[in-house]
Design a protein around this motif. Structure first.
Motif, PDB file in Angstrom:
ATOM      1  N   GLU A   1      45.643  46.747  31.537  1.00 30.69           N
ATOM      2  CA  GLU A   1      45.999  45.961  32.677  1.00 30.69           C
ATOM      3  C   GLU A   1      46.257  44.326  32.322  1.00 30.69           C
ATOM      4  OE1 GLU A   1      44.813  44.663  37.213  1.00 30.69           O
ATOM      5  OE2 GLU A   1      43.385  45.534  36.156  1.00 30.69           O
TER       6      GLU A   1
ATOM      7  N   ARG B   1      49.680  42.179  32.273  1.00 31.08           N
ATOM      8  CA  ARG B   1      49.742  40.684  32.978  1.00 31.08           C
ATOM      9  C   ARG B   1      49.679  39.395  32.132  1.00 31.08           C
ATOM     10  NH1 ARG B   1      48.816  41.583  38.278  1.00 31.08           N
ATOM     11  NH2 ARG B   1      47.560  43.666  38.801  1.00 31.08           N
TER      12      ARG B   1
ATOM     13  N   GLN C   1      49.388  36.515  38.344  1.00 36.83           N
ATOM     14  CA  GLN C   1      48.976  37.398  37.456  1.00 36.83           C
ATOM     15  C   GLN C   1      47.228  37.076  37.204  1.00 36.83           C
ATOM     16  OE1 GLN C   1      50.486  39.964  36.718  1.00 36.83           O
ATOM     17  NE2 GLN C   1      52.562  38.892  37.642  1.00 36.83           N
TER      18      GLN C   1
ATOM     19  N   TYR D   1      44.100  39.770  38.287  1.00 38.28           N
ATOM     20  CA  TYR D   1      43.502  40.616  37.502  1.00 38.28           C
ATOM     21  C   TYR D   1      42.198  40.452  37.881  1.00 38.28           C
ATOM     22  CZ  TYR D   1      41.333  41.945  33.114  1.00 38.28           C
ATOM     23  OH  TYR D   1      40.337  42.559  32.207  1.00 38.28           O
TER      24      TYR D   1
END
Length: 327
Positions: free
Chosen positions: A101, A105, A173, A177
């Protein structure tokens, strides 16, 4: 009944009690054991407790001198060791999924910045003319002193403008996260901090473009009027303006830092107000470092807003402390 005569208690604890109160110390002992078991199940930052001993109010009665008093953790300790009830229990992900992930991002943020830079490069000449506006009415002419100087300057203009344009996407982003791992109180603090920081940053850039940059450049033009003709290098002029804009934007983050320190319990509003003399000296020194020019006029124009922002941040910290004090 004289318990000392039976040999059950030492001579230093000789006291006359009735038969019905003999079992009281046993009950106190069981209660202390239960208290220790209860405290052992609490989070680590809640296990620090002080238990006061028992004493006899009279010969026929026993009572504790105090209850179990727990030491309340500070705001910083609560942030480093959060209560398990505030942690998100509906979200779990393996380490490799976290890294995947994070990679996605980062790629999305870089892609957004690249697209924004390409769009700004298509309008780079218009952006250069926009940056020349603060001194355009003063008769200043811009030159390129080496081959390709203007070409590379347009790349710089497009790069800085593109990063500024892609900042909301990059921040989104980053927030997306880290939000799943935050506690409920940290999530409530994140949105106002990010929103206020963005508003103050763009306000600082607008202040530098509308007030600080024209005042500094007009000072230089008026000072050299009648002695030399103003022919400036476009690359050096752009570096001067960009440093001034970014310095003002970063300087306007002072209230955000103050609010974070106040919310973590590291500094109080009284301490902020008590250090105002050092703030005046520090703001003057910071303005001298951040501004690319050496004239005192430009430094004063940046130092005065810094002092005002510091006092405003101290007032905001005091306002946020009021609900806590009343509670």
């Amino acid at each position: 009944m004289n318990i000392a005569a039976t040999g059950l208690w030492p001579a230093c604890c000789q006291v006359r009690v009735s038969a019905r109160s003999v079992s009281a110390p046993v009950r106190r002992g069981r209660q202390s054991t239960l208290s220790r078991r209860y405290l052992s199940r609490q989070p680590r930052h809640q296990q620090h407790a002080r238990v006061t001993p028992c004493r006899a109010k009279s010969d026929d009665d026993w009572a504790p001198t105090g209850l179990v008093e727990r030491e309340q953790p500070s705001k910083l300790q609560a942030m480093l060791n959060p209560n398990p009830s505030e942690l998100p229990d509906d979200f779990s992900m393996p380490l490799w999924d976290h890294l995947e992930e994070l990679r996605e991002r980062i790629l999305l943020g870089l892609l957004a910045a690249l697209v924004a830079i390409l769009v700004c490069f298509c309008f780079s000449k218009e952006l250069v003319v926009f940056l020349e506006a603060p001194v355009a009415m003063k008769g200043v002419r811009f030159l390129q002193l080496s081959p390709g100087e203007f070409f590379f300057t347009t790349f710089k203009v497009a790069g800085y403008s593109g990063l500024l344009l892609a900042t909301p996407t990059i921040l989104y982003q980053i927030i997306s996260y880290i939000v799943p791992g935050l506690t409920a109180s940290e999530k409530r603090l994140l949105a106002p901090v990010m929103f206020g920081s963005s508003i103050l940053f763009f306000t600082g850039i607008l202040f530098a473009y509308e007030i600080l940059t024209p005042a500094a450049l007009n000072f230089f033009v008026d000072y050299s009027d009648g002695a030399v003709e103003s022919l400036w290098s476009i690359d050096q002029y752009f570096e001067f303006v960009v440093v001034l804009l970014l310095s003002a934007g970063l300087s306007f983050q002072v209230p955000v830092i103050q609010i974070l320190l106040g919310q973590f319990g590291l500094v109080t509003s009284k301490q902020f107000f008590a250090q105002w003399r050092y703030v005046v000296v520090g703001a003057t020194a910071a303005a001298a470092v951040l501004t690319p020019s050496t004239d005192p006029f430009t430094q004063t124009l940046l130092a005065v807003p810094l002092i005002g922002l510091y006092m405003g941040g101290a007032v905001a910290v005091k306002f946020l402390e009021k609900p806590t004090e009343t509670a």
